[in-house]
Design a protein around this motif. Structure first.
Motif, mmCIF file in Angstrom:
data_model
loop_
_atom_site.group_PDB
_atom_site.id
_atom_site.type_symbol
_atom_site.label_atom_id
_atom_site.label_comp_id
_atom_site.label_asym_id
_atom_site.label_seq_id
_atom_site.Cartn_x
_atom_site.Cartn_y
_atom_site.Cartn_z
ATOM 1 N N MET A 70 0.840 -1.198 0.000
ATOM 2 C CA MET A 70 0.000 0.000 0.000
ATOM 3 C C MET A 70 0.877 1.251 0.000
ATOM 4 S SD MET A 70 -3.123 -0.997 2.576
ATOM 5 C CE MET A 70 -3.789 0.637 2.611
ATOM 6 N N GLY A 74 0.786 2.952 -3.443
ATOM 7 C CA GLY A 74 -0.209 3.998 -3.247
ATOM 8 C C GLY A 74 0.357 5.286 -2.693
ATOM 9 N N PHE A 78 -2.654 8.124 -0.860
ATOM 10 C CA PHE A 78 -3.579 6.990 -0.924
ATOM 11 C C PHE A 78 -3.915 6.500 0.485
ATOM 12 C CE2 PHE A 78 -4.182 2.377 -0.887
ATOM 13 C CZ PHE A 78 -5.249 2.234 -1.762
ATOM 14 N N GLU A 80 -3.639 8.141 3.355
ATOM 15 C CA GLU A 80 -4.405 9.119 4.131
ATOM 16 C C GLU A 80 -5.881 9.088 3.737
ATOM 17 O OE1 GLU A 80 -2.493 12.928 3.818
ATOM 18 O OE2 GLU A 80 -0.864 12.328 5.150
ATOM 19 N N LYS A 81 -6.142 8.790 2.472
ATOM 20 C CA LYS A 81 -7.527 8.759 1.999
ATOM 21 C C LYS A 81 -8.225 7.440 2.337
ATOM 22 C CE LYS A 81 -10.312 9.726 -2.058
ATOM 23 N NZ LYS A 81 -10.320 10.193 -3.440
ATOM 24 N N TYR A 82 -7.530 6.305 2.139
ATOM 25 C CA TYR A 82 -8.177 5.001 2.285
ATOM 26 C C TYR A 82 -7.692 4.175 3.479
ATOM 27 C CZ TYR A 82 -9.723 6.059 -2.433
ATOM 28 O OH TYR A 82 -10.286 6.661 -3.516
ATOM 29 N N LYS A 84 -8.134 4.479 6.569
ATOM 30 C CA LYS A 84 -9.157 4.281 7.603
ATOM 31 C C LYS A 84 -9.944 2.991 7.394
ATOM 32 C CE LYS A 84 -12.271 7.290 5.053
ATOM 33 N NZ LYS A 84 -12.693 8.664 4.948
ATOM 34 N N TYR A 85 -10.014 2.518 6.153
ATOM 35 C CA TYR A 85 -10.765 1.295 5.872
ATOM 36 C C TYR A 85 -10.023 0.036 6.321
ATOM 37 C CZ TYR A 85 -13.603 4.493 3.182
ATOM 38 O OH TYR A 85 -14.394 5.551 2.817
#
Length: 194
Positions: A70, A74, A78, A80-82, A84-85
């Motif tokens: 990742m 990413g 990437f 920082e945006k995703y 959390k998932y």
């Protein structure tokens, strides 16, 4: 909540050694609990100790490789945006990136024994394009003793495996202190070398 965790652990362990690997790869339940429950299953004769350690090592390493990739492919935006998932916060990224930038690639091994940093440290290693072979080696070398420790402890505790956090705390605290001291000595060595 406790009943849900136990139900998940029972389902994971119904998959046998594969369940240990999957439990560590996904890590919805902390690895300490998955491994200690695996140790309990070893004590009951349902799983093999060596195969459980191998499964824990594979699962724990693959989980970290996923985070490494990742970071590698990413990058920070990437994550920082995703992130959390996959339960990675910006705060964890910041902390692990500071550690990685400050201590270098050697931190990959020792950070595995320090809470919060241990999972997130894979991300800056990927962002920094650390050698895949070196990253995998350091990660595997750290995951093996972690797996052995918690599977053995769970096996010794038997049906009291749920007490793992309380019983393991003095050991994990000691390991964490040793890891921090080694990192400090490594920094000292680097500074003196310059």
């Amino acid at each position: 909540m406790k009943d849900l965790v136990i139900s998940l652990l029972e389902w994971i362990m119904s998959l046998g050694h594969l369940g240990i690997a999957l439990g560590l790869m996904v890590e919805v339940i902390p690895s300490e609990l998955v491994l200690s429950y695996g140790g309990y299953m070893v004590s009951q004769g349902h799983l093999n100790f060596t195969l459980s350690v191998i499964a824990g090592t594979i699962g724990g390493t693959l989980a970290q490789l996923f985070l490494y990739w990742m970071g590698y492919y990413g990058g920070r935006p990437f994550l920082e945006k995703y992130g959390k998932y996959v339960l990675i916060s910006k705060k964890q990224i910041d902390l692990s990136e500071r550690w990685f930038n400050k201590y270098g690639t050697g931190v990959i091994f020792f950070a595995r024994f320090i809470p919060v940093v241990r999972h997130a440290i894979s991300i800056p290693a990927g962002i920094a394009k650390m050698s895949f072979a070196k990253f995998t080696l350091f990660t595997t070398l750290a995951v093996v003793p972690w797996s052995i420790f918690f599977i053995e402890l769970g096996s010794r505790l038997g049906s009291n495996w749920e007490d793992i956090k309380t019983i393991a705390a003095p050991y994990t605290r000691g390991i964490m202190i040793i890891a921090v001291v080694v990192i400090f000595l490594f920094i000292l060595y680097k500074v003196k070398k310059k």
